[in-house]
Design a protein around this motif. Structure first.
Motif, PDB file in Angstrom:
ATOM      1  N   MET A 273     -16.728   5.140 -39.864  1.00  0.00           N
ATOM      2  CA  MET A 273     -15.971   5.993 -38.992  1.00  0.00           C
ATOM      3  C   MET A 273     -14.510   5.568 -39.007  1.00  0.00           C
ATOM      4  SD  MET A 273     -18.179   6.666 -35.672  1.00  0.00           S
ATOM      5  CE  MET A 273     -19.344   7.954 -35.797  1.00  0.00           C
ATOM      6  N   GLN A 274     -13.668   6.558 -38.947  1.00  0.00           N
ATOM      7  CA  GLN A 274     -12.235   6.300 -39.037  1.00  0.00           C
ATOM      8  C   GLN A 274     -11.562   6.734 -37.748  1.00  0.00           C
ATOM      9  OE1 GLN A 274     -10.405   8.363 -42.253  1.00  0.00           O
ATOM     10  NE2 GLN A 274      -8.562   7.146 -42.187  1.00  0.00           N
ATOM     11  N   ALA A 275     -10.668   5.902 -37.248  1.00  0.00           N
ATOM     12  CA  ALA A 275      -9.949   6.230 -36.016  1.00  0.00           C
ATOM     13  C   ALA A 275      -8.860   7.251 -36.332  1.00  0.00           C
ATOM     14  CB  ALA A 275      -9.322   4.978 -35.420  1.00  0.00           C
ATOM     15  N   ASP A 276      -8.635   8.157 -35.401  1.00  0.00           N
ATOM     16  CA  ASP A 276      -7.615   9.184 -35.596  1.00  0.00           C
ATOM     17  C   ASP A 276      -6.296   8.801 -34.938  1.00  0.00           C
ATOM     18  OD1 ASP A 276      -9.333  10.728 -37.013  1.00  0.00           O
ATOM     19  OD2 ASP A 276      -9.971  11.941 -35.308  1.00  0.00           O
ATOM     20  N   GLY A 277      -5.968   7.554 -34.916  1.00  0.00           N
ATOM     21  CA  GLY A 277      -4.719   7.083 -34.303  1.00  0.00           C
ATOM     22  C   GLY A 277      -3.537   7.324 -35.237  1.00  0.00           C
ATOM     23  N   PRO A 278      -2.338   7.018 -34.769  1.00  0.00           N
ATOM     24  CA  PRO A 278      -1.149   7.215 -35.601  1.00  0.00           C
ATOM     25  C   PRO A 278      -1.146   6.260 -36.792  1.00  0.00           C
ATOM     26  CG  PRO A 278      -0.573   6.106 -33.561  1.00  0.00           C
ATOM     27  CD  PRO A 278      -2.012   6.487 -33.457  1.00  0.00           C
ATOM     28  N   ALA A 279      -0.624   6.741 -37.899  1.00  0.00           N
ATOM     29  CA  ALA A 279      -0.552   5.928 -39.103  1.00  0.00           C
ATOM     30  C   ALA A 279       0.585   4.916 -38.975  1.00  0.00           C
ATOM     31  CB  ALA A 279      -0.307   6.820 -40.314  1.00  0.00           C
ATOM     32  N   LEU A 280       0.400   3.767 -39.561  1.00  0.00           N
ATOM     33  CA  LEU A 280       1.416   2.731 -39.549  1.00  0.00           C
ATOM     34  C   LEU A 280       2.498   3.102 -40.562  1.00  0.00           C
ATOM     35  CD1 LEU A 280       2.379  -0.053 -38.610  1.00  0.00           C
ATOM     36  CD2 LEU A 280       1.062  -1.017 -40.481  1.00  0.00           C
ATOM     37  N   VAL A 281       3.741   3.172 -40.112  1.00  0.00           N
ATOM     38  CA  VAL A 281       4.850   3.529 -40.982  1.00  0.00           C
ATOM     39  C   VAL A 281       5.781   2.336 -41.087  1.00  0.00           C
ATOM     40  CG1 VAL A 281       6.814   5.063 -41.289  1.00  0.00           C
ATOM     41  CG2 VAL A 281       4.698   5.930 -40.300  1.00  0.00           C
ATOM     42  N   ILE A 282       6.062   1.923 -42.297  1.00  0.00           N
ATOM     43  CA  ILE A 282       6.968   0.808 -42.530  1.00  0.00           C
ATOM     44  C   ILE A 282       8.313   1.387 -42.935  1.00  0.00           C
ATOM     45  CG2 ILE A 282       7.422  -1.228 -43.912  1.00  0.00           C
ATOM     46  CD1 ILE A 282       4.394  -1.545 -44.184  1.00  0.00           C
ATOM     47  N   LEU A 283       9.344   1.024 -42.165  1.00  0.00           N
ATOM     48  CA  LEU A 283      10.680   1.536 -42.440  1.00  0.00           C
ATOM     49  C   LEU A 283      11.372   0.657 -43.470  1.00  0.00           C
ATOM     50  CD1 LEU A 283      11.843   2.328 -38.819  1.00  0.00           C
ATOM     51  CD2 LEU A 283      11.068   3.927 -40.545  1.00  0.00           C
ATOM     52  N   PRO A 284      12.157   1.233 -44.340  1.00  0.00           N
ATOM     53  CA  PRO A 284      12.907   0.433 -45.303  1.00  0.00           C
ATOM     54  C   PRO A 284      14.036  -0.308 -44.596  1.00  0.00           C
ATOM     55  CG  PRO A 284      13.562   2.727 -45.453  1.00  0.00           C
ATOM     56  CD  PRO A 284      12.405   2.672 -44.502  1.00  0.00           C
ATOM     57  N   PRO A 285      14.489  -1.413 -45.170  1.00  0.00           N
ATOM     58  CA  PRO A 285      15.608  -2.134 -44.545  1.00  0.00           C
ATOM     59  C   PRO A 285      16.878  -1.285 -44.621  1.00  0.00           C
ATOM     60  CG  PRO A 285      15.060  -3.106 -46.659  1.00  0.00           C
ATOM     61  CD  PRO A 285      14.025  -2.065 -46.376  1.00  0.00           C
ATOM     62  N   PRO A 286      17.783  -1.468 -43.665  1.00  0.00           N
ATOM     63  CA  PRO A 286      19.017  -0.678 -43.676  1.00  0.00           C
ATOM     64  C   PRO A 286      19.915  -1.064 -44.854  1.00  0.00           C
ATOM     65  CG  PRO A 286      19.028  -2.253 -41.860  1.00  0.00           C
ATOM     66  CD  PRO A 286      17.693  -2.341 -42.507  1.00  0.00           C
ATOM     67  N   ASP A 287      20.697  -0.090 -45.315  1.00  0.00           N
ATOM     68  CA  ASP A 287      21.645  -0.380 -46.389  1.00  0.00           C
ATOM     69  C   ASP A 287      22.828  -1.150 -45.810  1.00  0.00           C
ATOM     70  OD1 ASP A 287      22.835   1.601 -44.910  1.00  0.00           O
ATOM     71  OD2 ASP A 287      23.263   2.919 -46.586  1.00  0.00           O
ATOM     72  N   GLU A 288      23.816  -1.505 -46.661  1.00  0.00           N
ATOM     73  CA  GLU A 288      24.935  -2.337 -46.218  1.00  0.00           C
ATOM     74  C   GLU A 288      25.756  -1.664 -45.127  1.00  0.00           C
ATOM     75  OE1 GLU A 288      27.373  -4.142 -49.206  1.00  0.00           O
ATOM     76  OE2 GLU A 288      25.685  -4.302 -50.589  1.00  0.00           O
ATOM     77  N   SER A 289      26.010  -0.378 -45.262  1.00  0.00           N
ATOM     78  CA  SER A 289      26.786   0.343 -44.253  1.00  0.00           C
ATOM     79  C   SER A 289      26.059   0.351 -42.919  1.00  0.00           C
ATOM     80  CB  SER A 289      27.042   1.768 -44.730  1.00  0.00           C
ATOM     81  OG  SER A 289      27.668   2.528 -43.727  1.00  0.00           O
ATOM     82  N   SER A 290      24.770   0.591 -42.959  1.00  0.00           N
ATOM     83  CA  SER A 290      23.976   0.599 -41.732  1.00  0.00           C
ATOM     84  C   SER A 290      23.905  -0.796 -41.129  1.00  0.00           C
ATOM     85  CB  SER A 290      22.574   1.112 -42.010  1.00  0.00           C
ATOM     86  OG  SER A 290      22.604   2.458 -42.401  1.00  0.00           O
ATOM     87  N   GLN A 291      23.823  -1.817 -41.966  1.00  0.00           N
ATOM     88  CA  GLN A 291      23.789  -3.187 -41.460  1.00  0.00           C
ATOM     89  C   GLN A 291      25.079  -3.522 -40.706  1.00  0.00           C
ATOM     90  OE1 GLN A 291      22.916  -5.772 -44.745  1.00  0.00           O
ATOM     91  NE2 GLN A 291      20.718  -5.382 -44.637  1.00  0.00           N
ATOM     92  N   ARG A 292      26.223  -3.085 -41.250  1.00  0.00           N
ATOM     93  CA  ARG A 292      27.500  -3.319 -40.562  1.00  0.00           C
ATOM     94  C   ARG A 292      27.536  -2.591 -39.228  1.00  0.00           C
ATOM     95  NH1 ARG A 292      29.548  -2.643 -45.748  1.00  0.00           N
ATOM     96  NH2 ARG A 292      30.117  -0.490 -45.293  1.00  0.00           N
ATOM     97  N   THR A 293      27.066  -1.350 -39.221  1.00  0.00           N
ATOM     98  CA  THR A 293      27.045  -0.572 -37.980  1.00  0.00           C
ATOM     99  C   THR A 293      26.129  -1.219 -36.950  1.00  0.00           C
ATOM    100  OG1 THR A 293      27.457   1.457 -39.224  1.00  0.00           O
ATOM    101  CG2 THR A 293      26.574   1.698 -37.002  1.00  0.00           C
ATOM    102  N   ILE A 294      24.979  -1.675 -37.385  1.00  0.00           N
ATOM    103  CA  ILE A 294      24.031  -2.325 -36.480  1.00  0.00           C
ATOM    104  C   ILE A 294      24.626  -3.616 -35.930  1.00  0.00           C
ATOM    105  CG2 ILE A 294      21.793  -3.510 -36.399  1.00  0.00           C
ATOM    106  CD1 ILE A 294      20.799  -1.319 -38.385  1.00  0.00           C
ATOM    107  N   LYS A 295      25.273  -4.388 -36.797  1.00  0.00           N
ATOM    108  CA  LYS A 295      25.881  -5.643 -36.346  1.00  0.00           C
ATOM    109  C   LYS A 295      26.991  -5.382 -35.331  1.00  0.00           C
ATOM    110  CE  LYS A 295      27.914  -9.925 -37.963  1.00  0.00           C
ATOM    111  NZ  LYS A 295      28.296 -10.737 -39.114  1.00  0.00           N
ATOM    112  N   ARG A 296      27.832  -4.398 -35.597  1.00  0.00           N
ATOM    113  CA  ARG A 296      28.916  -4.067 -34.660  1.00  0.00           C
ATOM    114  C   ARG A 296      28.355  -3.567 -33.334  1.00  0.00           C
ATOM    115  NH1 ARG A 296      32.323  -0.925 -39.185  1.00  0.00           N
ATOM    116  NH2 ARG A 296      33.215  -2.743 -40.211  1.00  0.00           N
ATOM    117  N   SER A 297      27.288  -2.779 -33.388  1.00  0.00           N
ATOM    118  CA  SER A 297      26.704  -2.270 -32.144  1.00  0.00           C
ATOM    119  C   SER A 297      26.093  -3.407 -31.330  1.00  0.00           C
ATOM    120  CB  SER A 297      25.658  -1.198 -32.438  1.00  0.00           C
ATOM    121  OG  SER A 297      24.497  -1.762 -32.995  1.00  0.00           O
TER     122      SER A 297
END
Length: 104
Positions: free
Chosen positions: A1-25
């Motif tokens: 039997m399989q559970a009908d829960g949400p699937a696990l989603v793995i997000l990719p790491p942020p790119d360099e521009s996003s990393q700078r924005t995240i660090k500044r925030s």
């Protein structure tokens, strides 16, 4: 039997521009939280004698309101940057697991 829960989603790491924005925030959020802590820690006697100044109680209220606004602004910065980053992932198609089945 399989559970009908949400699937696990793995997000990719942020790119360099996003990393700078995240660090500044994060830096901005830390500064806002530090300012809120300073505002909250202001001593009542800093505003003078409450018997001599009728505005003394109002200053206390504004101190609390300003501290709460600064803390909420720090939280808002983090939420806003996170939402923008996730929206960018959806637009570039880097995270197909985040799209609805109709978008695939």
């Amino acid at each position: 039997m399989q559970a009908d829960g949400p699937a696990l989603v793995i997000l990719p790491p942020p790119d360099e521009s996003s990393q700078r924005t995240i660090k500044r925030s994060r830096v901005l959020s830390y500064v806002l939280v530090a300012l809120a802590a300073v505002v909250f820690s202001l001593r009542p006697d800093l505003f003078g004698d409450p018997q001599a100044q009728p505005w003394h109680a109002l200053l206390h209220v504004w101190r609390i309101v300003l501290g709460i606004v600064l803390a909420l602004a720090a939280l808002g910065v983090q939420v806003l940057v996170g939402v923008q980053w996730r929206r960018g992932l959806r637009q570039t198609g880097e995270a197909p697991g985040n799209r609805t089945p109709a978008d695939r």
